[in-house]
Design an enzyme around this catalytic site. Structure first.
Site, PDB file in Angstrom:
ATOM      1  NE  ARG A 168      -3.524   2.716   0.679  1.00 34.80           N
ATOM      2  CZ  ARG A 168      -3.304   3.964   0.257  1.00 34.80           C
ATOM      3  NH1 ARG A 168      -2.221   4.243  -0.459  1.00 34.80           N
ATOM      4  NH2 ARG A 168      -4.143   4.924   0.545  1.00 34.80           N
ATOM      5  CG  HIS A 171      -1.128   6.255   2.272  1.00 31.83           C
ATOM      6  ND1 HIS A 171      -0.560   5.039   2.583  1.00 31.83           N
ATOM      7  CD2 HIS A 171      -2.247   6.327   3.031  1.00 31.83           C
ATOM      8  CE1 HIS A 171      -1.311   4.407   3.466  1.00 31.83           C
ATOM      9  NE2 HIS A 171      -2.329   5.163   3.766  1.00 31.83           N
ATOM     10  CG  HIS A 173      -4.956   8.787   5.838  1.00 26.96           C
ATOM     11  ND1 HIS A 173      -4.899   8.642   7.202  1.00 26.96           N
ATOM     12  CD2 HIS A 173      -4.446   7.634   5.321  1.00 26.96           C
ATOM     13  CE1 HIS A 173      -4.407   7.448   7.490  1.00 26.96           C
ATOM     14  NE2 HIS A 173      -4.106   6.815   6.376  1.00 26.96           N
ATOM     15  CD  GLU A 177      -3.955   3.393   8.239  1.00 24.38           C
ATOM     16  OE1 GLU A 177      -4.129   4.157   7.281  1.00 24.38           O
ATOM     17  OE2 GLU A 177      -3.070   2.522   8.250  1.00 24.38           O
ATOM     18  CG  HIS A 216       1.082   5.235   7.166  1.00 24.47           C
ATOM     19  ND1 HIS A 216       0.457   6.445   7.392  1.00 24.47           N
ATOM     20  CD2 HIS A 216       0.113   4.390   6.726  1.00 24.47           C
ATOM     21  CE1 HIS A 216      -0.830   6.339   7.127  1.00 24.47           C
ATOM     22  NE2 HIS A 216      -1.072   5.107   6.711  1.00 24.47           N
ATOM     23  CD  GLU A 238      -8.036   3.013   1.512  1.00 23.23           C
ATOM     24  OE1 GLU A 238      -7.181   2.212   1.122  1.00 23.23           O
ATOM     25  OE2 GLU A 238      -7.770   3.944   2.268  1.00 23.23           O
ATOM     26  CD  GLU A 360     -20.033  -1.919  19.782  1.00 22.42           C
ATOM     27  OE1 GLU A 360     -20.388  -1.565  20.908  1.00 22.42           O
ATOM     28  OE2 GLU A 360     -20.181  -3.081  19.351  1.00 22.42           O
TER      29      GLU A 360
END
Ligand SMILES: *[C@@H]1O[C@H](CO)[C@@H](O)[C@H](O)[C@H]1NC(C)=O
Ligand SMILES: *[C@@H]1O[C@H](CO)[C@@H](O)[C@H](O)[C@H]1NC(C)=O
Ligand SMILES: *[C@@H]1O[C@H](CO)[C@@H](O)[C@H](O)[C@H]1NC(C)=O
Length: 465
Positions: A168, A171, A173, A177, A216, A238, A360
């Protein structure tokens, strides 16, 4: 004229006829021969076909005839033609229908009588999400966000696969995360704004966290990896991340050359746009080969971006199952992510509870379960879940998780909270003066005196027949 050309001629004539019909009929508005005016509304000439849709063969599961408020789970596997019938309510469904949906969602087909009113959708199967496919067989990702569970404003989730050696790409954001490794193993790497570096390997059951804006990358190790990502923003997508490939593709090469003090030719072969998920050279087995350190050194241990949760003991072990908690008290960098990995044995119940300050987010790793949500104003609804499904329970709403299958249910509860906690309905009424409970619920002293004063977490129960 052979049959072929006769057919052709006929279709040409038909086309001309329908063209003329259109051009002639439209301006005058007169009824065409194909649609006589007698079809509009009542006319004794219109006959009705009486197909018998009442007399369809079907069978009911035994608990389907119980009083509706008993509301036991209905297992429609191996039942002939399952029907939307519960107690004295409902009726047969002659079709059209797709029975597979009904077998997967029996609490939608024949809801317990305790369901009432309107409750926002609390379920999304990743199996219904659109797959974003990586380059050259490197992997894929799919997501749940506010688009498919509109009430899921606080968190969104991604299920991602990287084959061995696949990345991946580098990148960052705007959202935080939090990730749980579902299967296989992965190398995670990051550099923070202090210039501190981080690299670690994780396997199934381990967790990582990256704060907003920290760049990361992830790479599948031997055998590849599948993991879950949870973001603290329900509208996360995404398709909306900042990518290394794009930083280089979308800055003028003159600027890149000035920035790095390198010739223009250095950028001759950079990718023209996003890589997202792509194959790479395999990660070196010896992780120290990737321990790059600058003057700021490594990310300090207390701020580590990973937690080896697979090696941690359970926090609660009961006759019905187990609960393993990870929250900022042991994983401080993830200051708002509190989660539990819960195993519920067949027939057992994650007890009725609610969370005081957080929604939740759920992911089902294995088994079959149902969740009943009570949402105030008399509203309640029951949802069914299977491996790969996500769930979302807004804060303060009570919910239980019942294992309705033959295998263990394993699922994750993720909260936005500084520690993992809940209010147990059982403990609450067990610690309330009995007089108050008896007056409120019209229960006998015998019943109230058996309420427990401690949380049960998971209560054992009989397996669905
Ligand atoms: C991990 O993948 C292997 C290979 O497909 C599979 O046998 C196993 O069941 C998976 N584990 C989980 C927890 O799904
Ligand atoms: C409480 O339960 C009893 C039966 O045990 C019933 O007769 C009575 O009407 C109930 N009271 C209320 C307020 O519902
Ligand atoms: C309820 O039961 C408890 C224990 O069985 C007893 O001590 C208590 O006096 C009872 N109270 C009432 C109101 O019956």
């Amino acid at each position: 004229m052979g049959p072929q050309s006769r057919l052709k001629l006929a279709s040409v004539l038909l086309a001309i006829a329908s063209f003329c019909h259109l051009t002639l009929a439209a301006p005058t508005g007169t009824a065409s021969a194909a649609a006589p005016s007698s079809l509009l509304g009542y006319n004794p000439a219109n006959a009705v076909k009486n197909e018998n849709t009442d007399d369809i063969p079907y069978s009911l599961v035994p608990s389907q005839t119980d009083s509706v408020v008993i509301g036991a789970f209905l297992d429609f596997n191996n039942v002939q033609n399952p029907q939307p019938i519960r107690g004295s309510k409902g009726g047969t469904d002659p079709g059209p229908r797709t029975e597979e949906y009904d077998i997967l969602n029996p609490d939608k087909l024949a809801p317990p009588g305790t369901d009432h009113g309107d409750v926002s959708n609390a379920q999304w199967p990743m199996g219904l999400s659109h797959m974003k496919l990586g380059l050259n067989g490197a992997g894929w990702s799919r997501q749940q966000n506010i688009d498919n569970i509109p009430v899921a404003t606080e968190m969104a989730g991604v299920d991602m696969r990287l084959e061995e050696g696949a990345y991946r790409e580098l990148h960052w954001h705007k959202a935080s995360e939090w990730s749980y490794v579902l299967n296989g193993s992965v190398r995670v790497e990051a550099v923070n704004e202090e210039g501190q570096t981080f690299v670690d390997d994780l396997s199934a059951g381990d967790v990582w966290f990256f704060p907003p804006g920290v760049p990361h990358s992830l790479q599948g190790l031997k055998g590849g990896v599948e993991f879950l990502l949870v973001f603290d923003d329900g509208s996360f997508s995404e398709d909306n991340t900042f990518l290394a490939s794009e930083v280089f593709a979308h800055n003028p090469k003159e600027i890149l050359s000035k920035n790095f003090d390198l010739p223009l030719s250095a950028w001759d072969n950079i990718p023209p746009g996003e890589l997202f998920i792509f194959p790479g050279t395999k990660a070196p087995t010896d992780i120290s080969a990737q321990n790059i350190v600058g003057s700021a050194g490594l990310v300090p241990t207390e701020s580590s971006y990973t937690y080896h949760l697979s090696a941690k003991a359970n926090d609660h072990e009961t006759a019905g199952g187990t609960v393993k908690v990870i929250d900022p008290t042991i994983f401080p960098i993830a200051s708002k992510f509190s989660a539990a990995v819960v195993t519920v044995k067949p027939g057992a119940l994650r007890e009725i509870h609610w969370h005081t300050t957080s929604d939740e987010w759920n992911f089902f790793i294995g088994g079959s379960a149902r969740i009943g949500v009570y949402a105030a104003q008399g509203n309640a609804r029951t949802f069914d879940y299977h491996a790969g499904d996500t769930g979302y329970i807004p804060k303060a709403m009570t919910h239980y998780v019942e294992n309705v299958g033959k295998d263990d249910v394993i699922f994750i509860e993720v909260l936005q909270a500084d520690h993992f906690s809940d209010v147990s309905v059982g403990q609450w009424v067990g610690l309330t003066p009995p007089q108050i409970v008896m007056d409120t619920l019209n229960l006998t002293n015998t019943t109230v005196s058996q309420f427990k004063k401690e949380k049960q977490y998971i209560v054992p129960g009989a397996v669905v027949a």
